[in-house]
Motif scaffolding. Structure first.
Motif, PDB file in Angstrom:
ATOM      1  N   VAL B  69       0.845  -1.205   0.000  1.00 47.86           N
ATOM      2  CA  VAL B  69       0.000   0.000   0.000  1.00 47.86           C
ATOM      3  C   VAL B  69       0.879   1.254   0.000  1.00 47.86           C
ATOM      4  CG1 VAL B  69      -1.681   1.344   1.342  1.00 47.86           C
ATOM      5  CG2 VAL B  69      -1.975  -1.122   1.088  1.00 47.86           C
ATOM      6  N   PHE B  72       2.341   1.903  -3.515  1.00 43.69           N
ATOM      7  CA  PHE B  72       1.356   2.385  -4.480  1.00 43.69           C
ATOM      8  C   PHE B  72       0.896   3.808  -4.145  1.00 43.69           C
ATOM      9  CE2 PHE B  72       1.154  -2.002  -5.848  1.00 43.69           C
ATOM     10  CZ  PHE B  72       0.890  -1.880  -7.197  1.00 43.69           C
ATOM     11  N   SER B 150      -4.249  -2.115  -2.073  1.00 44.72           N
ATOM     12  CA  SER B 150      -3.523  -0.937  -2.567  1.00 44.72           C
ATOM     13  C   SER B 150      -4.368  -0.113  -3.528  1.00 44.72           C
ATOM     14  CB  SER B 150      -2.237  -1.358  -3.289  1.00 44.72           C
ATOM     15  OG  SER B 150      -1.411  -2.100  -2.436  1.00 44.72           O
TER      16      SER B 150
END
Lengths: 308, 248
Positions: B69, B72, B150
């Motif tokens: 996460v 991204f 994400s």
């Protein structure tokens, strides 16, 4: 000169309903620097992102090198170099590693990529620091390597969105020289800035945008001629401009004196000098002022704050 | 271009010193502490080791979702994703190039943790091929879920909350902390729906020496983990447009 870029009736509305670009159209000739000027939120960055294929327009069309731009990723990827407003680099990687990555994204490989990395590093004056992490660079160095990443594939059109924000005068000067060199090499540049003196120094033609619309457009001298008048600046103790001055278009207080605009600058200077001589005021400044882009910009876009 | 994005991301992951702490030092610390505690409590040290080492390996695998996460969000919020859209990079290269390094990271992490168990505690690896298949399936499962998360996470803090729920909740329900049979029936019933349960069952079936390889359990675990991973990946592909449009 051929038009490298033709922008025709572009409209872009964001999800919130805000109209960012409202039927904008212009052409950019080959090998010139075209300035896009406007206050915050005027629509400059949106327009630059549309030209660079990052976002799509709702209406209108753009052609690049005579070919329609819409959904033609290859045309954009090969011929456009986009430099965002913010520095978009991987700070933990070295300058050279960043350039290698971007070169690959532009489809370069092998010895060609190596050569181009060396060339752009030379161009931005960072060869010596290229093996250091970007996080150790100064703001100006980051801006320069940020531009270098967009030049690796020798784009025909370079889109620079406020590339000199917050940098030292030396780096700014270096970027100016790079832009002049690119122009000499035939590269076309779209340059967005808030600094009017930058636009005056670099741009051959320009468009002033406000609220998503073009409010002035053309070669720099034409825009100045069309929207600004020469002026006389006077600073004299206790002096106020007399009401009987001939051929005056506008009088405004500026700094500690007065700015008097009129069609005939020499006549104006003559009249003001006579009045000052007759009244006997102590003169601290009396000078002719050429029309400035700054005054045109303020006249066309107003003085209201833009915090969008 | 996938290889270039992959190489860049691997470089970024391993340049970050905290990676070594979260991926290796912390899980090893957990293993050492809990191995010490449970070895003293249990008559059969081998059983405790066969529970703790695969259990914590499976548990820590799911924390990769935080790192995914983070990567991204970083590329979207910095404007990197927008900038890359003006290059020749096809969008799916970005997705694959960002996903695969995390699969590699989990393979390395699992190898280090199981190898540590083997070298220090004499953990039986049993059928190594089956263990490799399970590690791969686990890596695809955790990163598939991580990729989907994400695409929808709007902030790292929100994502950390979700990952804690998945990783810690799954660890408790899936029997990673205590032998599954010791859990109440109701918890066991829920636990069978967690990827952690299947990860541990698969690894234990492949590893336990002497009882022979329980092929059915291993295959079942591999397919279920891969299935969850594929669902996550499919979700991520479907949500990619939503993710990328937010950064423009």
């Amino acid at each position: 000169m051929n038009a490298v870029l033709k922008v025709d009736q572009i409209v872009k509305t964001y999800g919130t309903g805000r109209l960012a670009v409202d039927r904008i159209g212009f052409q950019v000739k080959e090998g010139i620097c075209f300035g896009l000027l406007g206050p915050n939120g005027a629509g400059k960055s949106t327009l630059m992102k549309i030209i660079s294929g990052i976002i799509k327009a709702d209406q209108g069309s753009i052609s690049l090198l005579g070919q329609p731009l819409a959904a033609n990723r290859e045309l954009i990827g090969k011929h456009v170099g986009y430099v965002a407003q913010d520095v978009t680099l991987y700070e933990q990687l070295t300058g050279r590693q960043n350039l290698h990555f971007f070169g690959k994204m532009y489809g370069l490989n092998g010895s060609q990529l190596k050569e181009r990395i060396s060339e752009v590093l030379e161009k931005v004056g960072l060869t010596d620091r290229s093996n250091e992490p970007v996080m150790s660079y100064s703001g100006g160095m980051k801006r320069r390597i940020n531009i270098a990443a967009a030049l690796l594939h020798k784009p025909k059109l370079v889109v620079l969105d406020e590339p000199t924000v917050g940098i030292d005068p030396q780096s700014r000067n270096h970027i100016f020289e790079m832009i002049r060199q690119m122009k000499r090499e035939g590269t076309t540049i779209i340059y967005s800035t808030h600094y009017m003196e930058e636009a005056e120094a670099l741009c051959d033609e320009l468009a002033i945008i406000d609220h998503g619309k073009i409010v002035a457009e053309g070669p720099l001298y034409e825009v100045l001629e069309q929207h600004a008048l020469p002026a006389v600046y006077v600073e004299a103790d206790g002096w106020n401009p007399p009401s009987e001055l001939a051929a005056v278009s506008r009088i405004q207080a500026q700094n500690k004196g007065w700015l008097i605009e009129g069609e005939n600058a020499l006549q104006l200077l003559h009249d003001v000098s006579n009045d000052l001589l007759q009244s006997g005021h102590r003169v601290r400044a009396l000078q002719l002022q050429q029309p400035s882009l700054d005054s045109v910009f303020m006249k066309l876009t107003g003085a209201a704050l833009r915090d969008e | 271009m996938i290889i270039s994005i992959f190489a860049k991301e691997v470089r970024l992951i391993f340049k970050d010193k905290s990676t070594y702490f979260w991926l290796f030092a912390l899980p090893i610390l957990f293993i050492v502490i809990f191995a010490a505690i449970f070895s003293n409590l249990s008559d059969n040290q081998g059983e405790a080791i066969a529970q703790i080492i695969p259990g914590y390996t499976v548990m820590f695998v799911f924390f990769i979702m935080i790192s995914m996460v983070q990567s991204f969000l970083r590329d979207r919020e910095s404007g990197m994703l927008a900038r890359l859209r003006s290059t020749l990079m096809p969008p799916y290269h970005f997705l694959l190039g960002m996903w695969l390094p995390h699969v590699l990271v989990l393979i390395i992490q699992s190898t280090v943790l199981l190898g540590f168990g083997y070298l220090v505690y004499g953990l039986q690896l049993g059928n190594v091929l089956a263990v490799i298949a399970l590690v791969l399936a686990l890596a695809i499962c955790a990163t598939g879920l991580g990729l989907a998360l994400s695409m929808i996470a709007s902030s790292l803090n929100a994502a950390i909350g979700v990952v804690q729920l998945i990783a810690m909740g799954g660890a408790i329900l899936g029997g990673l902390w205590f032998p599954f049979e010791m859990l109440p029936d109701a918890v066991q019933a829920i636990g069978r729906f967690t990827p952690q349960y299947w990860g541990l069952q698969g690894l234990q079936s492949a590893m336990i020496n002497g009882s022979g390889l329980n092929v059915a359990t291993v295959w079942q675990a591999v397919f279920l983990l891969l299935g969850i991973g594929v669902v996550g990946l499919a979700g991520a592909i479907a949500l990619f447009k939503r993710y990328s449009s937010k950064g423009l």
